[in-house]
Design an enzyme around this catalytic site. Structure first.
Site, short mmCIF file in Angstrom:
data_model
loop_
_atom_site.label_atom_id
_atom_site.label_comp_id
_atom_site.label_asym_id
_atom_site.label_seq_id
_atom_site.Cartn_x
_atom_site.Cartn_y
_atom_site.Cartn_z
CG ASP A 8 -2.14 1.22 1.78
OD1 ASP A 8 -2.34 1.25 0.28
OD2 ASP A 8 -1.53 2.04 2.48
CG LEU A 9 2.10 5.77 -1.48
CD1 LEU A 9 3.27 5.46 -2.16
CD2 LEU A 9 1.34 6.55 -3.02
CG ASP A 10 -1.78 7.46 0.56
OD1 ASP A 10 -0.88 8.48 0.49
OD2 ASP A 10 -2.60 7.63 -0.74
CB THR A 16 0.38 11.02 2.08
OG1 THR A 16 0.63 9.43 1.83
CG2 THR A 16 1.50 11.23 1.08
CE LYS A 44 -4.63 6.20 8.93
NZ LYS A 44 -4.25 5.69 10.13
NE ARG A 48 -9.90 11.59 -4.95
CZ ARG A 48 -9.08 12.19 -5.98
NH1 ARG A 48 -9.82 12.94 -6.82
NH2 ARG A 48 -7.88 11.97 -6.27
CB SER A 113 -2.00 2.44 -3.36
OG SER A 113 -2.52 4.19 -3.43
CB ALA A 114 -7.46 3.31 -2.53
CE LYS A 144 -5.84 -0.76 -1.23
NZ LYS A 144 -4.65 -0.65 0.02
CD GLU A 168 -3.56 -1.75 2.72
OE1 GLU A 168 -3.77 -0.84 4.19
OE2 GLU A 168 -3.79 -1.80 1.70
CG ASP A 169 -1.68 2.23 6.51
OD1 ASP A 169 -2.26 2.04 5.06
OD2 ASP A 169 -2.04 4.39 6.80
C1 BG6 Z 1 -5.68 5.75 0.14
C2 BG6 Z 1 -6.06 6.11 1.70
O1 BG6 Z 1 -4.40 5.41 -0.13
O2 BG6 Z 1 -6.13 5.96 -1.16
C3 BG6 Z 1 -7.34 6.99 1.61
O3 BG6 Z 1 -5.60 5.39 2.59
C4 BG6 Z 1 -7.91 7.73 0.46
O4 BG6 Z 1 -7.14 7.57 2.90
C5 BG6 Z 1 -7.60 6.80 -0.91
O5 BG6 Z 1 -9.22 7.56 0.51
C6 BG6 Z 1 -8.14 7.64 -2.51
O6 BG6 Z 1 -6.87 8.54 -2.27
P1 BG6 Z 1 -7.14 9.62 -3.61
O7 BG6 Z 1 -5.54 10.32 -3.81
O8 BG6 Z 1 -7.44 9.09 -4.79
O9 BG6 Z 1 -8.13 10.57 -2.93
MG MG Z 2 -2.85 3.27 3.71
#
Ligand code: BG6
Ligand code: MG
Length: 216
Positions: A8-10, A16, A44, A48, A113-114, A144, A168-169
């Site tokens: 996962d990224l964030d 972030t 999390k 979006r 990542s989402a 997810k 994953e966090d």
């Molecule tokens: C996930 C984050 O990686 O991405 C969420 O954990 C976020 O908090 C989701 O809503 C979507 O991100 P973005 O950058 O497309 O708004």
């Molecule tokens: Mg995350």
């Protein structure tokens, strides 16, 4: 034997998650309700629009589709503004070293990542070369805990789910990994990461080699 890692990224690779939180909190404040870190755990990992819907549920609001799209866009404008502050200090402890060592061991690596901002963030921080495959919010349709993002990652890596370890966090991400038939490693606090085979505070505390041995 595990042969591929999907990250996962964030909140796993880059710090972030706090900017997502700040942007959602600002949106909640504009709409007249408060939103704290406990509420934020539910947002999390999810996409979006799904995150916006959870936020609106917390605020007890039901809005039209047009208004919801507007609000999601506003949140992203603020989030992207916060991202301008991003520099190498935002890369989480141990992340680059862990990625480097994984690749040296011959493991395949993917991003799962989402976020639709994932590539922008990776480019800005020079992290793109550490991933064989990028799957993000632009290439997925289901949030997810749906396993789609990880299933696509494993397919692109040409690996069966049983060979993949997901980092994953977020609880939604752990659930997505388990739904994909993969092993999940939680990065963060155990109480937010139920079902993970192992929970670590950061990627700094273990090596890919020791993890592979632990998971044998
Ligand atoms: C996930 C984050 O990686 O991405 C969420 O954990 C976020 O908090 C989701 O809503 C979507 O991100 P973005 O950058 O497309 O708004
Ligand atoms: Mg995350």
């Amino acid at each position: 034997m595990k042969t591929a890692f999907i990250f996962d990224l964030d909140g796993v690779i880059v710090d972030t998650a706090k900017y997502h939180y700040l942007a959602w909190q600002r949106l909640a404040a504009e709409m007249g309700f408060s939103f704290d870190e406990t509420d934020n755990e539910r947002l999390k990992g999810v996409g979006r629009m799904q995150a916006l819907d959870i936020l609106l549920e917390i605020g007890g609001l039901s809005l039209t589709e047009d208004r919801r799209i507007q609000l999601a866009q506003q949140k992203n404008i603020w989030y992207v503004e916060y991202l301008e502050m991003l520099n190498q200090d935002a890369v989480l402890p141990g992340a680059v070293n862990f990625l480097k060592k994984s690749r040296q061991l011959g493991l395949k690596t993917a991003l799962g990542s989402a976020s639709r901002n994932a590539s922008t963030i990776l480019k800005k921080l020079d992290l793109l070369p550490y991933f064989d495959v990028i799957v993000d919010g632009n290439s997925t349709t289901r949030a997810k805990p749906d396993p789609e993002v990880f299933v696509l990652g494993a397919k692109a890596l040409n690996e069966p789910p049983s060979s993949c370890v997901v980092f994953e966090d977020a609880q939604a991400g752990i659930d997505a990994a388990l739904n994909a038939g993969m092993t999940a490693v939680g990065v963060g606090l155990p109480e937010h990461l139920e079902g993970a085979a192992l929970v670590i505070p950061s990627l700094q505390v273990l090596t890919p080699q020791s993890l592979i041995i632990q998971l044998l």
